[in-house]
Design a protein around this motif. Structure first.
Motif, short mmCIF file in Angstrom:
data_model
loop_
_atom_site.label_atom_id
_atom_site.label_comp_id
_atom_site.label_asym_id
_atom_site.label_seq_id
_atom_site.Cartn_x
_atom_site.Cartn_y
_atom_site.Cartn_z
N ILE A 72 -14.29 -21.19 -48.34
CA ILE A 72 -15.37 -22.18 -48.29
C ILE A 72 -15.63 -22.75 -49.68
O ILE A 72 -15.85 -23.96 -49.85
CB ILE A 72 -16.65 -21.54 -47.72
N TYR A 73 -15.59 -21.88 -50.69
CA TYR A 73 -15.82 -22.34 -52.07
C TYR A 73 -14.76 -23.35 -52.49
O TYR A 73 -15.06 -24.35 -53.16
CB TYR A 73 -15.83 -21.14 -53.01
N LYS A 74 -13.52 -23.11 -52.09
CA LYS A 74 -12.45 -24.06 -52.40
C LYS A 74 -12.73 -25.41 -51.76
O LYS A 74 -12.51 -26.47 -52.37
CB LYS A 74 -11.11 -23.51 -51.92
N LYS A 75 -13.23 -25.38 -50.51
CA LYS A 75 -13.53 -26.65 -49.83
C LYS A 75 -14.66 -27.40 -50.56
O LYS A 75 -14.65 -28.63 -50.64
CB LYS A 75 -13.91 -26.38 -48.37
N ILE A 76 -15.64 -26.65 -51.07
CA ILE A 76 -16.72 -27.28 -51.84
C ILE A 76 -16.15 -27.92 -53.10
O ILE A 76 -16.49 -29.07 -53.45
CB ILE A 76 -17.80 -26.25 -52.20
N LYS A 77 -15.26 -27.20 -53.79
CA LYS A 77 -14.65 -27.73 -55.01
C LYS A 77 -13.77 -28.93 -54.72
O LYS A 77 -13.53 -29.77 -55.60
CB LYS A 77 -13.83 -26.64 -55.71
N GLN A 78 -13.28 -29.00 -53.46
CA GLN A 78 -12.48 -30.15 -53.05
C GLN A 78 -13.35 -31.37 -52.75
O GLN A 78 -12.83 -32.45 -52.46
CB GLN A 78 -11.65 -29.81 -51.80
N GLY A 79 -14.66 -31.20 -52.79
CA GLY A 79 -15.57 -32.31 -52.58
C GLY A 79 -16.21 -32.37 -51.21
O GLY A 79 -16.92 -33.33 -50.89
N GLU A 80 -16.01 -31.32 -50.38
CA GLU A 80 -16.60 -31.35 -49.05
C GLU A 80 -18.10 -31.05 -49.12
O GLU A 80 -18.58 -30.40 -50.05
CB GLU A 80 -15.88 -30.36 -48.13
N ASP A 81 -18.81 -31.55 -48.13
CA ASP A 81 -20.27 -31.50 -48.14
C ASP A 81 -20.79 -30.08 -47.93
O ASP A 81 -20.42 -29.40 -46.95
CB ASP A 81 -20.83 -32.42 -47.05
N PHE A 82 -21.67 -29.63 -48.85
CA PHE A 82 -22.21 -28.27 -48.80
C PHE A 82 -22.98 -28.03 -47.50
O PHE A 82 -22.80 -27.00 -46.83
CB PHE A 82 -23.12 -28.05 -50.01
N ALA A 83 -23.84 -28.98 -47.12
CA ALA A 83 -24.68 -28.80 -45.94
C ALA A 83 -23.84 -28.68 -44.67
O ALA A 83 -24.12 -27.86 -43.79
CB ALA A 83 -25.67 -29.96 -45.82
N GLU A 84 -22.80 -29.52 -44.57
CA GLU A 84 -21.95 -29.46 -43.39
C GLU A 84 -21.21 -28.13 -43.30
O GLU A 84 -21.06 -27.54 -42.23
CB GLU A 84 -20.96 -30.62 -43.40
N LEU A 85 -20.75 -27.65 -44.44
CA LEU A 85 -20.05 -26.36 -44.46
C LEU A 85 -21.01 -25.23 -44.08
O LEU A 85 -20.63 -24.28 -43.39
CB LEU A 85 -19.44 -26.11 -45.84
N ALA A 86 -22.26 -25.33 -44.54
CA ALA A 86 -23.26 -24.31 -44.17
C ALA A 86 -23.49 -24.31 -42.67
O ALA A 86 -23.59 -23.26 -42.04
CB ALA A 86 -24.57 -24.56 -44.92
N LYS A 87 -23.61 -25.51 -42.08
CA LYS A 87 -23.84 -25.60 -40.64
C LYS A 87 -22.69 -24.99 -39.85
O LYS A 87 -22.89 -24.36 -38.82
CB LYS A 87 -24.04 -27.06 -40.24
N GLN A 88 -21.47 -25.20 -40.35
CA GLN A 88 -20.30 -24.72 -39.62
C GLN A 88 -20.06 -23.23 -39.79
O GLN A 88 -19.73 -22.52 -38.84
CB GLN A 88 -19.04 -25.47 -40.09
N PHE A 89 -20.24 -22.73 -41.03
CA PHE A 89 -19.71 -21.40 -41.32
C PHE A 89 -20.73 -20.35 -41.75
O PHE A 89 -20.45 -19.15 -41.69
CB PHE A 89 -18.62 -21.50 -42.40
#
Length: 652
Positions: A256-273
Motif C-alpha cells: 500500500i505504501y508503494k502505491k501511495i508513493k506512486q501517487g495513488e489517493d490515500f483516502a481511496e486506498l484507506a477505503k479499499q484496504f
C-alpha cells in the motif's frame, strides 16, 4: 447500556424551567398525585430531543409521561427499590452528583485557571527522593530534610544530578533512569511536585519539595510548548492472528505504501484496504487527539512527528497492527472555556482538591457554628492514653457516661461516644501528636470538620431544590432500567418462541437484495486490469495474478474478496449481479474487474441474519402491549381542566 439508558431518561428532568406554571394535580395513579410543574419542566427539557413537530404534541406527550410514571409505579410495586444493588447504585450516583455542591467554586476556578496555564508547557525534569512518611515524627522528618539538603548542596556545587540520583535517590527507578521523568505537563504528577517543577527555572535545582512520598529535589532539564492536538488519517492492517503468516500484514502495508508513493489517493486506498472498520469508510480519517489520548504511544509519536502539511509517514507497527499515517491538520491547545469542564474534573480527582475541601470546610464552620461542651470533651481526653500510638488503645467498657452532648450542628447532636468511636478508628492513621491532650485536640479538629461536611452533604436536598429534582429523576430512571430489563429486554432475548412468531409477521421488512460472492481487482492502470482478466480466464488465482503483475518496486494491482449486496459501497457503480468475469469499469482514478464466483438471489433473511433488528422491534412491540396492560392494572385519573390550563401556560 445502563449509562446510555439513564442518560436519556435524565433528560426528563434536568434543571428545565417551569416558570409561570401553577402547581396543581395533573393526574393521579392509584390516588398518588403528579403535578403540573414537574410535567411542564419535563416537557420543556424534552423539546431539545424531539425529532419532529409531531412529538411536540402535548396530548401525545402526556400519554408518554403517564406511561413512564406507570412503569415507575410498577417497579415500586414489585419491590425493586429494596434491592441492595439498586440502593448501592443510587448511593454511588448521589455521591458523584454531590461533588458539584460540596466544592468551593472560587477555589476550583483558580485551580482550573492555574492548571490551564501550566498545560501550555511540557516539562522534562529529573528528581531525587528521600522518603519520609506524611505523619512521621518531627525527628524523622528533620532527619530526612537534612539528608536531602546535603544532597542539594552537592548538586548546586556542580556534582552531576543524574549521578546523585543514582547514588542517593530512594525512587527505585533512579538506578535505571538517573531520576529523569521525561516530559510531563499539569495533572500528571502530585500537585506539590508539579508546582515545584513549574516554579523551578531550567537548569536549576529546587529547594526540597514535600509530598506524601517524602522530600524531592527537582532539576528542570527542558521546557517545550505543549504539542496540542492533531488530526490525521491512517491505513491499518491488523497484526496477524496466531497461526497466520507473520509477514502478511507487513507485506500488505508495504504494498500500500508503494502505491501511495506512486501517487495513488490515500483516502481511496484507506477505503479499499484499511482494516480499521470505523475509519476506513471515511478515508481513514480519525477524530483529532492530543498527547496521551490514544492507547498507542507509537501511533501518537509517529503522528506528532509529521511536520509538513499532508506529510505521510513510513509504515510502522503498533500493538494493534501496521499503520501509515497522513497529517491533516495540527491544532493548538483548546481555549480555557473549551477545556473548563475537563479541567474541573481533573482538579476534583487531583490531590489539589484538598485546597477546595479546606475552603468549603472554612465556610461550613461559619454556616454551622458549633460550640464544644468542655465537660464531655474532658471526659474523652481522660479516656485516651498512650496505647493509641501503638494501636492498642481500647474503648471504655462502659461508654454510657460519654453519651452526653459534645456539640450540636443545627438540631443534630454529636455525642462524646461518637467522638470516642472516631478516635478508635484513627489508631492506624499514623498521627503522632504528643502528649495525649494534643493528640485528642488534633483528632477533635478533624472529627468536627468531618461532621460538618457530612451534615451538609446529608442535607443537600433541603439546601438545593434542583439537587433534589435530579435525584428524584435518577431514582426513577434507575428503577425503570431494572424493570425494563426484567419485563422487556430479558424476555425478548430469552423468549425464542415468541421472537420467532413475531419474526414471521415481520419477514417482509427483512429481505436480501441480490448478492454476489466475488473477487475484486483494482489498479490505476487499465492495462493491468486487462491483463488480470486474461489471467482470470485461464484460471489464475488472486495470488498468482498479484505475483505476476506486481514487482518488488511497484504494486500494479491489488485484490479483495467477499460477499456483496447489490449497491454495496465497495463495488464499482453498475456492477452486474451475474456470474463470470466482468468488463473493466472505472470509479474515480481506479479501474476494476470483478470475478463473480456465485450469485445469491434475493430473498428473505433468516432470523439469525437480522436478529439484532428483530429483537429491537420485538422489544418495542412488547413494551407497547405492556403499557396497555399497566393502564388496566393501575387506576389513572386525569384532571382534564387542569391539563387544558397547563397547555395554555406552556404555549405562552
Amino acid at each position: 447500556m445502563k449509562k446510555v439508558f439513564l442518560g436519556f431518561l435524565m433528560a426528563f428532568g434536568f434543571f428545565a424551567s417551569a416558570q409561570n406554571i401553577t402547581k396543581e394535580v395533573l393526574f393521579t395513579i392509584d390516588d398518588k398525585p403528579y403535578y403540573t410543574d414537574e410535567f411542564a419542566r419535563v416537557y420543556k427539557k424534552n423539546l431539545d430531543l424531539v425529532k419532529d413537530d409531531s412529538q411536540k404534541d402535548l396530548n401525545q406527550y402526556l400519554d408518554l409521561y403517564i406511561g413512564y410514571k406507570l412503569k415507575v409505579n410498577k417497579a415500586n410495586k414489585l419491590g425493586l427499590q429494596d434491592k441492595p444493588q439498586y440502593q448501592n447504585e443510587l448511593k454511588s450516583y448521589r455521591t458523584q452528583l454531590a461533588k458539584n455542591y460540596t466544592t468551593d467554586s472560587k477555589v476550583t476556578k483558580e485551580l482550573v485557571e492555574e492548571g490551564y496555564q501550566r498545560l501550555q508547557k511540557e516539562i522534562n525534569a529529573s528528581h531525587i527522593l528521600i522518603m519520609v512518611d506524611e505523619n512521621a515524627s518531627p525527628a524523622d522528618t528533620l532527619a530526612a530534610y537534612n539528608k536531602i539538603m546535603d544532597i542539594r548542596q552537592k548538586a548546586v556545587s556542580g556534582t552531576d544530578f543524574g549521578q546523585l540520583a543514582k547514588d542517593f535517590s530512594q525512587d527505585p527507578s533512579a538506578k535505571e533512569n538517573q531520576g529523569n521523568l521525561g516530559f510531563f505537563s499539569a495533572f500528571r504528577m502530585v500537585y506539590a511536585f508539579e508546582t515545584g517543577s513549574y516554579n523551578t527555572p531550567v537548569g536549576k535545582v529546587s529547594m526540597p519539595i514535600r509530598t506524601r512520598f517524602g522530600y524531592h529535589l527537582i532539576r528542570v532539564n527542558e521546557i517545550r510548548p505543549n504539542r496540542g492536538e492533531i488530526a490525521v488519517a491512517h491505513i491499518m492492517i491488523l497484526n496477524p492472528k496466531e497461526g497466520e503468516d507473520p509477514d502478511k500484514a507487513k507485506n500488505t502495508i508495504q504494498d500500500i505504501y508503494k502505491k501511495i508513493k506512486q501517487g495513488e489517493d490515500f483516502a481511496e486506498l484507506a477505503k479499499q484496504f484499511s482494516e480499521d472498520k470505523a475509519s476506513a469508510p471515511k478515508g481513514g480519517v480519525l477524530n483529532r487527539f492530543g498527547s496521551g489520548q490514544l492507547s498507542s504511544q507509537e501511533f501518537e509519536d509517529a503522528a506528532f512527528a509529521l511536520t509538513k502539511e499532508k506529510e505521510i509517514s513510513e509504515p510502522f507497527q503498533s500493538q494493534f497492527g501496521w499503520h501509515i499515517v497522513k497529517l491533516i491538520e495540527k491544532y493548538p491547545l483548546k481555549s480555557l472555556e473549551e477545556s473548563r469542564k475537563e479541567l474541573e474534573n481533573k482538579v476534583s480527582k487531583d490531590d489539589r482538591s484538598r485546597l477546595i475541601t479546606n475552603s468549603l470546610t472554612e465556610k461550613l464552620r461559619k454556616k454551622y457554628p458549633i460550640k464544644k461542651d468542655k465537660k464531655t470533651y474532658e471526659k474523652v481526653v481522660k479516656a485516651v492514653n498512650d496505647d493509641f500510638y501503638e494501636a492498642k488503645w481500647t474503648l471504655p467498657a462502659d461508654t454510657k457516661p460519654f453519651d452526653s452532648k459534645l456539640f450540636v450542628i443545627e438540631k443534630q447532636t454529636i455525642s462524646g461516644t461518637d467522638f470516642l468511636n472516631y478516635i478508635d478508628k484513627q489508631q492506624k492513621s499514623g498521627i503522632k501528636a504528643k502528649p495525649v491532650a494534643n493528640l485528642v485536640e488534633v483528632l477533635y479538629s478533624k472529627f468536627a470538620d468531618e461532621q460538618l461536611n457530612q451534615y451538609y452533604n446529608d442535607n443537600l436536598e433541603k439546601e438545593f431544590p434542583e439537587f433534589s429534582a435530579v435525584m428524584d429523576e435518577y431514582r426513577d430512571g434507575l428503577l425503570l432500567f431494572d424493570l425494563m430489563e426484567k419485563e422487556i429486554w430479558d424476555r425478548s432475548k430469552n423468549d425464542t418462541i415468541g421472537l420467532k412468531t413475531f419474526f414471521e409477521t415481520q419477514k417482509d421488512k427483512h429481505v436480501w437484495k441480490t448478492r454476489i460472492d466475488a473477487d475484486v481487482y483494482t489498479s490505476t492502470k487499465e492495462a493491468m486490469v486487462k491483463k488480470a482478466i486474461e489471467m482470470l480466464k485461464k484460471g489464475s488465482t488472486p495470488q498468482q495474478i498479484k505475483d505476476k503483475l506486481n514487482t518488488v518496486e511497484v504494486v500494479n494491482i491489488m485484490s479483495y474478496e467477499g460477499v456483496y449486496e447489490e449497491g454495496a459501497e465497495t463495488l464499482p457503480p453498475a456492477t452486474k449481479m451475474q456470474a463470470g468475469i466482468s468488463d473493466v469499469t472505472k470509479k474515480g482514478d481506479y479501474y476494476y474487474v470483478i470475478n463473480v464466483k456465485k450469485v445469491l438471489p434475493s430473498g428473505y433473511k433468516s432470523l439469525d441474519e437480522c436478529k439484532g433488528k428483530v429483537v429491537n422491534d420485538y422489544q418495542q412491540y412488547l413494551e407497547q402491549n405492556w403499557v396497555n396492560d399497566l393502564k388496566k392494572e393501575f387506576t389513572v385519573k386525569i384532571n382534564q381542566d387542569v391539563f387544558e390550563k397547563v397547555k395554555k401556560q406552556i404555549k405562552n
